[in-house]
Design an enzyme around this catalytic site. Structure first.
Site, PDB file in Angstrom:
ATOM      1  N   ASP A   1      -6.588   1.315   8.125  1.00  0.00           N
ATOM      2  CA  ASP A   1      -5.279   1.935   8.346  1.00  0.00           C
ATOM      3  C   ASP A   1      -5.451   3.443   8.509  1.00  0.00           C
ATOM      4  O   ASP A   1      -6.576   3.966   8.479  1.00  0.00           O
ATOM      5  CB  ASP A   1      -4.286   1.582   7.227  1.00  0.00           C
TER       6      ASP A   1
ATOM      7  N   ARG B   1      -3.323  -4.998   7.977  1.00  0.00           N
ATOM      8  CA  ARG B   1      -4.440  -4.105   8.328  1.00  0.00           C
ATOM      9  C   ARG B   1      -5.583  -4.886   8.979  1.00  0.00           C
ATOM     10  O   ARG B   1      -6.220  -4.414   9.922  1.00  0.00           O
ATOM     11  CB  ARG B   1      -4.976  -3.405   7.075  1.00  0.00           C
TER      12      ARG B   1
ATOM     13  N   TYR C   1       7.020  -8.328   8.531  1.00  0.00           N
ATOM     14  CA  TYR C   1       6.596  -6.935   8.686  1.00  0.00           C
ATOM     15  C   TYR C   1       6.930  -6.395  10.070  1.00  0.00           C
ATOM     16  O   TYR C   1       6.916  -7.136  11.067  1.00  0.00           O
ATOM     17  CB  TYR C   1       5.078  -6.806   8.486  1.00  0.00           C
TER      18      TYR C   1
ATOM     19  N   ASP D   1       0.843  -1.201   0.000  1.00  0.00           N
ATOM     20  CA  ASP D   1       0.000   0.000   0.000  1.00  0.00           C
ATOM     21  C   ASP D   1       0.880   1.253   0.000  1.00  0.00           C
ATOM     22  O   ASP D   1       2.028   1.217   0.465  1.00  0.00           O
ATOM     23  CB  ASP D   1      -0.891   0.019   1.233  1.00  0.00           C
TER      24      ASP D   1
END
Length: 290
Positions: A82, A178, A68, A40
């Site tokens: 988010d 998310r 992550y 994203d």
């Protein structure tokens, strides 16, 4: 023509994955550029770019494990799960104990069924979910099986009614961080969303090997395709005779190298093909020699 290979990019915030591809087309001097696994615009970190023949590796690399580094904010839900979405609701998270957070994280670790965010690239009746959601449509997305291999809370910060959690996540392809933030907030009764995301790994390619757009503009380093395959997949070295067979799409006996893609190499180290073992034989998925 530029060499075929991979570029490990440290994607900057605010850029789409397609923006990075456009920039790499100019830097590498070719239209044949693609990426493995979308990030994203808000997210930063490892984006694997394929150049020339290496674009044929991307679908296989996109299926590997990813790592992550994330920050989750409890107490606020958003339309996108988010920080880029509109705030939908707020609730105090001041009462949430760390034991409850860790129990919530444990419940979201391992094989789980996950509903993707409303604003995602998943297709619903042939159209991207995010397009339907942005047009005001309520998108019905089905839960999908994903695996969260590790979900570790590394820091807890309290800010009035809100609580911020730093987390390290290792997960299968198709997992939305998310959605983990949203589902953790839901389980704790406070709501939650993702405020920061940095991808630290795609398969064997880690942040330490990634280069910024500025660094690549000075020196566009392309990892040769043979090295890229050798570092990402099991390796099968074959004889000269078998190399000729593979080059023409022929099958070889399986060597028990397991499920998933295998790199097949000629005696001189040339990458011949990406292959997989099936029913006692090895068949090519993509042949790279002329």
């Amino acid at each position: 023509m530029p060499p075929s290979g991979l570029v490990i990019v440290d994607k900057p915030a605010g850029w789409t994955s397609h923006d990075v591809v456009g920039k790499m087309r100019r830097l590498a001097g070719t239209r044949k550029v693609g990426h493995a696994g979308t990030l994203d615009p808000m997210a930063t970190g490892v984006l694997v770019i394929g150049v020339e023949k290496a674009t044929r590796l991307l679908g296989h690399l996109a299926l590997t494990q990813k790592g992550y580094d994330a920050t989750i904010r409890l107490g606020v839900t958003t339309s996108t799960d988010d920080a880029e979405g509109e705030i939908l609701s707020t609730a105090s998270a001041a009462h949430v104990a760390e034991d409850a957070v860790r129990a919530g994280v444990a419940a979201l670790t391992g094989p789980i069924m996950q509903i993707p965010p409303q604003v995602s690239a998943i297709k619903v009746n042939g159209e991207r979910a995010y397009k339907r959601a942005r047009a005001g449509e309520e998108v019905e997305l089905k839960a999908r099986p994903v695996t969260v291999h590790a979900f570790e809370i590394t820091a807890v910060r309290r800010d009035g009614d809100a609580v911020e959690l730093d987390a390290l996540v290792t997960c299968s392809s198709g997992t939305y961080i998310r959605s983990l933030a949203r589902d953790l907030g839901t389980a704790l009764g406070t709501g939650g969303h993702l405020t920061r995301l940095r991808r630290t790994r795609v398969g064997p390619y880690e942040l330490a090997a990634a280069r910024t757009i500025e660094q690549l503009a000075e020196d566009c380093v392309i990892l040769p395709i043979a090295e890229a395959v050798a570092s990402a997949f099991p390796r099968m070295d074959v004889s000269e005779r078998d190399a000729g067979l593979v080059a023409h799409g022929g099958r070889l006996p399986a060597q028990g190298l397991g499920p998933g893609p295998i790199g097949v190499f000629a005696p001189d180290g040339t990458l011949l093909a990406l292959a997989e073992e099936h029913g006692g034989s090895t068949r090519s998925l993509a042949v790279f020699v002329p």
